[in-house]
Each structure stands twice: as structure tokens, then as C-alpha cells.
Scaffold this motif. Sequence first.
Motif, PDB file in Angstrom:
ATOM      1  N   CYS A  23     -81.593  39.858 -27.790  1.00 56.76           N
ATOM      2  CA  CYS A  23     -81.308  40.806 -28.868  1.00 56.76           C
ATOM      3  C   CYS A  23     -79.909  41.382 -28.681  1.00 56.76           C
ATOM      4  CB  CYS A  23     -82.322  41.947 -28.844  1.00 56.76           C
ATOM      5  SG  CYS A  23     -83.976  41.399 -29.254  1.00 56.76           S
ATOM      6  N   GLY A  24     -79.265  41.728 -29.793  1.00 59.78           N
ATOM      7  CA  GLY A  24     -77.942  42.336 -29.708  1.00 59.78           C
ATOM      8  C   GLY A  24     -78.010  43.672 -28.992  1.00 59.78           C
ATOM      9  N   ARG A  25     -78.974  44.498 -29.400  1.00 56.52           N
ATOM     10  CA  ARG A  25     -79.225  45.763 -28.720  1.00 56.52           C
ATOM     11  C   ARG A  25     -80.717  45.944 -28.520  1.00 56.52           C
ATOM     12  NH1 ARG A  25     -76.892  50.865 -31.103  1.00 56.52           N
ATOM     13  NH2 ARG A  25     -77.392  49.930 -33.122  1.00 56.52           N
ATOM     14  N   VAL A  26     -81.043  46.772 -27.545  1.00 54.95           N
ATOM     15  CA  VAL A  26     -82.442  46.970 -27.181  1.00 54.95           C
ATOM     16  C   VAL A  26     -82.719  48.463 -27.037  1.00 54.95           C
ATOM     17  CG1 VAL A  26     -84.081  46.690 -25.274  1.00 54.95           C
ATOM     18  CG2 VAL A  26     -82.698  44.736 -26.006  1.00 54.95           C
ATOM     19  N   GLY A  27     -83.803  48.908 -27.653  1.00 48.95           N
ATOM     20  CA  GLY A  27     -84.268  50.286 -27.456  1.00 48.95           C
ATOM     21  C   GLY A  27     -85.477  50.280 -26.542  1.00 48.95           C
ATOM     22  N   PHE A  28     -85.552  51.261 -25.644  1.00 48.99           N
ATOM     23  CA  PHE A  28     -86.694  51.378 -24.735  1.00 48.99           C
ATOM     24  C   PHE A  28     -87.485  52.623 -25.057  1.00 48.99           C
ATOM     25  CE2 PHE A  28     -84.642  48.435 -21.787  1.00 48.99           C
ATOM     26  CZ  PHE A  28     -85.742  47.776 -21.270  1.00 48.99           C
ATOM     27  N   MET A  29     -88.728  52.452 -25.420  1.00 44.46           N
ATOM     28  CA  MET A  29     -89.605  53.599 -25.670  1.00 44.46           C
ATOM     29  C   MET A  29     -90.486  53.837 -24.452  1.00 44.46           C
ATOM     30  SD  MET A  29     -89.273  55.009 -28.661  1.00 44.46           S
ATOM     31  CE  MET A  29     -90.830  55.722 -29.178  1.00 44.46           C
ATOM     32  N   ASN A  30     -90.745  55.101 -24.169  1.00 43.81           N
ATOM     33  CA  ASN A  30     -91.722  55.436 -23.141  1.00 43.81           C
ATOM     34  C   ASN A  30     -92.345  56.779 -23.499  1.00 43.81           C
ATOM     35  OD1 ASN A  30     -93.265  55.351 -20.881  1.00 43.81           O
ATOM     36  ND2 ASN A  30     -91.610  55.760 -19.431  1.00 43.81           N
ATOM     37  N   ASN A  31     -93.657  56.817 -23.593  1.00 47.91           N
ATOM     38  CA  ASN A  31     -94.366  58.049 -23.974  1.00 47.91           C
ATOM     39  C   ASN A  31     -93.785  58.683 -25.231  1.00 47.91           C
ATOM     40  OD1 ASN A  31     -96.215  58.054 -21.941  1.00 47.91           O
ATOM     41  ND2 ASN A  31     -94.959  59.276 -20.540  1.00 47.91           N
ATOM     42  N   GLY A  32     -93.438  57.878 -26.196  1.00 46.93           N
ATOM     43  CA  GLY A  32     -92.944  58.404 -27.462  1.00 46.93           C
ATOM     44  C   GLY A  32     -91.464  58.723 -27.491  1.00 46.93           C
ATOM     45  N   SER A  33     -90.801  58.675 -26.311  1.00 44.98           N
ATOM     46  CA  SER A  33     -89.369  58.995 -26.283  1.00 44.98           C
ATOM     47  C   SER A  33     -88.528  57.723 -26.199  1.00 44.98           C
ATOM     48  CB  SER A  33     -89.038  59.852 -25.063  1.00 44.98           C
ATOM     49  OG  SER A  33     -89.702  61.077 -25.155  1.00 44.98           O
ATOM     50  N   LEU A  34     -87.404  57.759 -26.879  1.00 41.64           N
ATOM     51  CA  LEU A  34     -86.460  56.652 -26.774  1.00 41.64           C
ATOM     52  C   LEU A  34     -85.586  56.916 -25.553  1.00 41.64           C
ATOM     53  CD1 LEU A  34     -85.374  54.071 -28.155  1.00 41.64           C
ATOM     54  CD2 LEU A  34     -83.783  55.518 -29.412  1.00 41.64           C
ATOM     55  N   MET A  35     -85.788  56.113 -24.512  1.00 35.07           N
ATOM     56  CA  MET A  35     -85.124  56.363 -23.231  1.00 35.07           C
ATOM     57  C   MET A  35     -83.706  55.796 -23.204  1.00 35.07           C
ATOM     58  SD  MET A  35     -87.774  57.512 -21.406  1.00 35.07           S
ATOM     59  CE  MET A  35     -87.378  57.262 -19.692  1.00 35.07           C
ATOM     60  N   ALA A  36     -83.480  54.739 -23.960  1.00 31.91           N
ATOM     61  CA  ALA A  36     -82.170  54.078 -23.933  1.00 31.91           C
ATOM     62  C   ALA A  36     -82.067  53.193 -25.157  1.00 31.91           C
ATOM     63  CB  ALA A  36     -82.045  53.235 -22.671  1.00 31.91           C
ATOM     64  N   PHE A  37     -80.838  52.944 -25.581  1.00 34.85           N
ATOM     65  CA  PHE A  37     -80.628  52.086 -26.747  1.00 34.85           C
ATOM     66  C   PHE A  37     -79.240  51.480 -26.604  1.00 34.85           C
ATOM     67  CE2 PHE A  37     -80.143  51.255 -31.372  1.00 34.85           C
ATOM     68  CZ  PHE A  37     -81.363  50.658 -31.611  1.00 34.85           C
ATOM     69  N   ASP A  38     -79.170  50.234 -26.169  1.00 33.72           N
ATOM     70  CA  ASP A  38     -77.856  49.644 -25.894  1.00 33.72           C
ATOM     71  C   ASP A  38     -77.966  48.125 -25.792  1.00 33.72           C
ATOM     72  OD1 ASP A  38     -75.118  49.642 -25.343  1.00 33.72           O
ATOM     73  OD2 ASP A  38     -75.299  51.356 -24.000  1.00 33.72           O
ATOM     74  N   THR A  39     -76.847  47.477 -25.506  1.00 37.23           N
ATOM     75  CA  THR A  39     -76.891  46.022 -25.324  1.00 37.23           C
ATOM     76  C   THR A  39     -77.575  45.733 -23.985  1.00 37.23           C
ATOM     77  OG1 THR A  39     -74.799  45.999 -24.134  1.00 37.23           O
ATOM     78  CG2 THR A  39     -74.672  45.738 -26.520  1.00 37.23           C
ATOM     79  N   PRO A  40     -78.206  44.558 -23.857  1.00 40.45           N
ATOM     80  CA  PRO A  40     -78.845  44.223 -22.581  1.00 40.45           C
ATOM     81  C   PRO A  40     -77.865  44.351 -21.411  1.00 40.45           C
ATOM     82  CG  PRO A  40     -79.527  42.656 -24.240  1.00 40.45           C
ATOM     83  CD  PRO A  40     -78.480  43.531 -24.894  1.00 40.45           C
ATOM     84  N   ARG A  41     -76.630  43.917 -21.617  1.00 41.86           N
ATOM     85  CA  ARG A  41     -75.640  43.977 -20.543  1.00 41.86           C
ATOM     86  C   ARG A  41     -75.354  45.424 -20.115  1.00 41.86           C
ATOM     87  NH1 ARG A  41     -70.476  40.980 -19.589  1.00 41.86           N
ATOM     88  NH2 ARG A  41     -71.003  39.673 -21.324  1.00 41.86           N
ATOM     89  N   GLU A  42     -75.154  46.295 -21.102  1.00 42.26           N
ATOM     90  CA  GLU A  42     -74.884  47.706 -20.799  1.00 42.26           C
ATOM     91  C   GLU A  42     -76.083  48.377 -20.129  1.00 42.26           C
ATOM     92  OE1 GLU A  42     -72.300  49.803 -20.853  1.00 42.26           O
ATOM     93  OE2 GLU A  42     -71.109  48.008 -21.209  1.00 42.26           O
ATOM     94  N   LEU A  43     -77.266  48.034 -20.598  1.00 35.83           N
ATOM     95  CA  LEU A  43     -78.477  48.640 -20.021  1.00 35.83           C
ATOM     96  C   LEU A  43     -78.572  48.299 -18.540  1.00 35.83           C
ATOM     97  CD1 LEU A  43     -81.083  47.969 -22.837  1.00 35.83           C
ATOM     98  CD2 LEU A  43     -80.247  50.190 -22.069  1.00 35.83           C
ATOM     99  N   LYS A  44     -78.304  47.039 -18.222  1.00 34.96           N
ATOM    100  CA  LYS A  44     -78.393  46.612 -16.821  1.00 34.96           C
ATOM    101  C   LYS A  44     -77.302  47.281 -15.993  1.00 34.96           C
ATOM    102  CE  LYS A  44     -79.150  42.298 -18.296  1.00 34.96           C
ATOM    103  NZ  LYS A  44     -79.254  40.842 -18.292  1.00 34.96           N
ATOM    104  N   ALA A  45     -76.105  47.336 -16.571  1.00 35.03           N
ATOM    105  CA  ALA A  45     -74.992  47.933 -15.829  1.00 35.03           C
ATOM    106  C   ALA A  45     -75.241  49.419 -15.602  1.00 35.03           C
ATOM    107  CB  ALA A  45     -73.693  47.732 -16.612  1.00 35.03           C
ATOM    108  N   HIS A  46     -75.737  50.082 -16.628  1.00 43.38           N
ATOM    109  CA  HIS A  46     -75.896  51.526 -16.569  1.00 43.38           C
ATOM    110  C   HIS A  46     -77.051  51.941 -15.661  1.00 43.38           C
ATOM    111  CE1 HIS A  46     -75.636  55.647 -17.913  1.00 43.38           C
ATOM    112  NE2 HIS A  46     -76.937  55.641 -18.123  1.00 43.38           N
ATOM    113  N   PHE A  47     -78.192  51.271 -15.806  1.00 39.34           N
ATOM    114  CA  PHE A  47     -79.376  51.746 -15.095  1.00 39.34           C
ATOM    115  C   PHE A  47     -79.565  51.098 -13.735  1.00 39.34           C
ATOM    116  CE2 PHE A  47     -80.376  52.859 -19.441  1.00 39.34           C
ATOM    117  CZ  PHE A  47     -80.772  54.175 -19.267  1.00 39.34           C
TER     118      PHE A  47
END
Length: 311
Positions: free
Chosen positions: A205-229
Motif C-alpha cells: 500500500c502507498g500508505r498504511v493506517g494502524f488502528m488499535n482500540n479505536g485509535s489511529l496510532m500511525a498513518f504513513d508509508t510502510p518505509r516511514e513507519l518502519k523507520a520511525h517506529f
Amino acid sequence: MTKVQVPVIKTEGLTKQFGSFTAVDHVSFEVRRGEVVGYLGPNGSGKTTTIRMLCGLLHPSSGHAQVNGLDIVRDSEAIKRQIGYMSQKFALYDDLTVIENLSFYAGVYEIPRATEKQQIDRILNMAGLTARTKSIASELSGGWRQRLALGCALVHNPTLLFLDEPTSGVDPVARREFWDLIYTLAHEGTTIFVTTHYMDEAEHCGRVGFMNNGSLMAFDTPRELKAHFLHGAAWAIEATPLLEAVDILSHLPGVAQASMHGDLAQVILVDNTVEVKTLTQGLETRGIAVGKSTLVEATLEDVFVLLAHKR
Ligand SMILES: Nc1ncnc2c1ncn2[C@@H]1O[C@H](COP(=O)(O)OP(=O)(O)OP(=O)(O)O)[C@@H](O)[C@H]1O
Ligand SMILES: [Mg+2]
């Protein structure tokens, strides 16, 4: 002068409560035209509820959202005509044939009679269903049913497509073929918002959102998500006996998850302030023989584990 593009989806503090339970909790994001967005999260994290609100099927408890610039509460009928929705438990008419199912949905979307045949032929072609027009829906295999359901969601040429776990339960070849269709649609300008539990799909996917317990924890490109977290937060450790080592590691502070990867223990740390030395010392004091520790290239699955851990 560049034209400012209206986002295809824009949510601001979107919230849904069922009684005292908050299924979607102040979710805000934007999606641009032609994007393929993956919406991930554990079971019950609020993905389907978000989609149902965006499709105008469920009213939010608070917050706002616009789809194609239209308000999801005030303009829900207009939105329904512009979007396609393949629901998690998609409804096909089992006793109807492929072509009868498509024709039924063409009726639902009020496709004019004059263009219906042409439109259905286009869908049959796109979905590769031309040789199966007379097959009864109930007799199609999982992968073909999925394609037919996609076809039904596309029969009115929507510019935005919501797919809720479209590939659950189909084999890897059928999944790949389904994703080829999704890319083709996106390439032609359709915006795709898709939920999945398959990380290989999320990686595409171009960008990915992560939901957990109703909250959007992150929303970014797969590459950025991996780099950031996960920068420096995933390690492979040689340890014997391995099973015991994994068990100990999973209980050490700072470890989001420990698991076996071949003959190594792999740990996902909650952040990169946790030192791997603390972990190996923790193992050694419990009688585990420890060898080399290697920083490993993290995957989106690791990000998922990490974010799901932050409950
Ligand atoms: N109509 C409803 N009434 C009460 N609770 C609901 C309703 N719809 C959903 N929920 C609850 O809201 C939460 C979020 O559900 P939702 O279906 O959005 O999750 P999801 O992320 O799509 O999960 P899955 O991956 O299993 O499909 C769940 O706890 C669910 O039980
Ligand atoms: Mg769901």
C-alpha cells in the motif's frame, strides 16, 4: 498556480460509541486521489466501523468526515452513489449466476438500461469473469466469489473503493491476482481504502493506517513507519536453549514481543532506548548461553506488533 485538490477522504476527530464503548476514537486522516491506503489493526480495533461511517451507513457519535468533499451525515445518499463498498461479509446472491448478480447491482445503482450491458461487459473483462457468466455464485471458488463481489462493488464506476478484508481466506495466487486488479484500478485513478490482516498486502500500500482500540496510532508509508517506529528496535539473538530464552525475553521490561525465528530468538523492543545488552544479561543471569546479537531489518509486521503492544 497549482490547483488545491480536495482530499478524497478527510476525517476530523471521527468517533463512534456503542453505548459506553468507544469503537472509533477521534480518528483524523486524509486520503488523496489515486492512493492505495491500507487500514490495519487487531480484531475489534474499529476498522469496519470507520468504513461504515465513511460509507454513510453509520452516523458518527462526534467528529466529522467528508468523502469527495461531501459530508458523511448530510450527504450520505450522494456519497453512496460515488463509492464502491465490498463489505467484510459481502453479499452475493448465491442462487443467481455471475451475470445476474452484476445485473442486480446495476439495478441497485440505477445504471440506465441502455448502458448496462456495456458496463457489465467491462466489469466481466476486468475481473476475468467472461468465461463464467453463467456460473451460479454458490458454486464459485473463494477467489472467484471475491472477484465477483469486487465486480459488483464497481458496477457503477465509483471513484473511491472501500474493501474490507477482500482477500481473507483465499489462496496466495488468488490474492496476488486480486491485488493486480486493485493496482490496475488505482492506476486508472480509483482511490482504494482497504483493510487487511496480511502484512505482504500492507507492504504494497502507498500508505498504511494502524488502528488499535479505536485509535489511529500511525498513518504513513510502510518505509516511514518502519523507520520511525523500529529504528534499532528489532534484534535477533543466538541463545540456548532457545525456547526458554524466548520465554524469558518475552517477560523482560522493554520487550514488545519475543518469538522464534529459525534457530534465533527475535525481539521487538518498545523503543530504541532499550539496550540489547540488558536483554542478553537478563538471559545469562537465568542460565541461558548467549551468542551473537544482530540488529535485524524490521518488517511491517513488527510495527504492527509494536503498535498493538501499546494498548
Ligand atoms: N453495532 C454494534 N454494536 C455494538 N458494538 C459494535 C457494533 N459494531 C461493532 N461493535 C464493536 O466495535 C468494535 C470494533 O468493531 P469493528 O468491526 O469496527 O472492528 P474491526 O477492526 O473491523 O475488527 P476485525 O478485524 O475483526 O474485522 C468491536 O469491539 C465490536 O464488537
Ligand atoms: Mg472488520
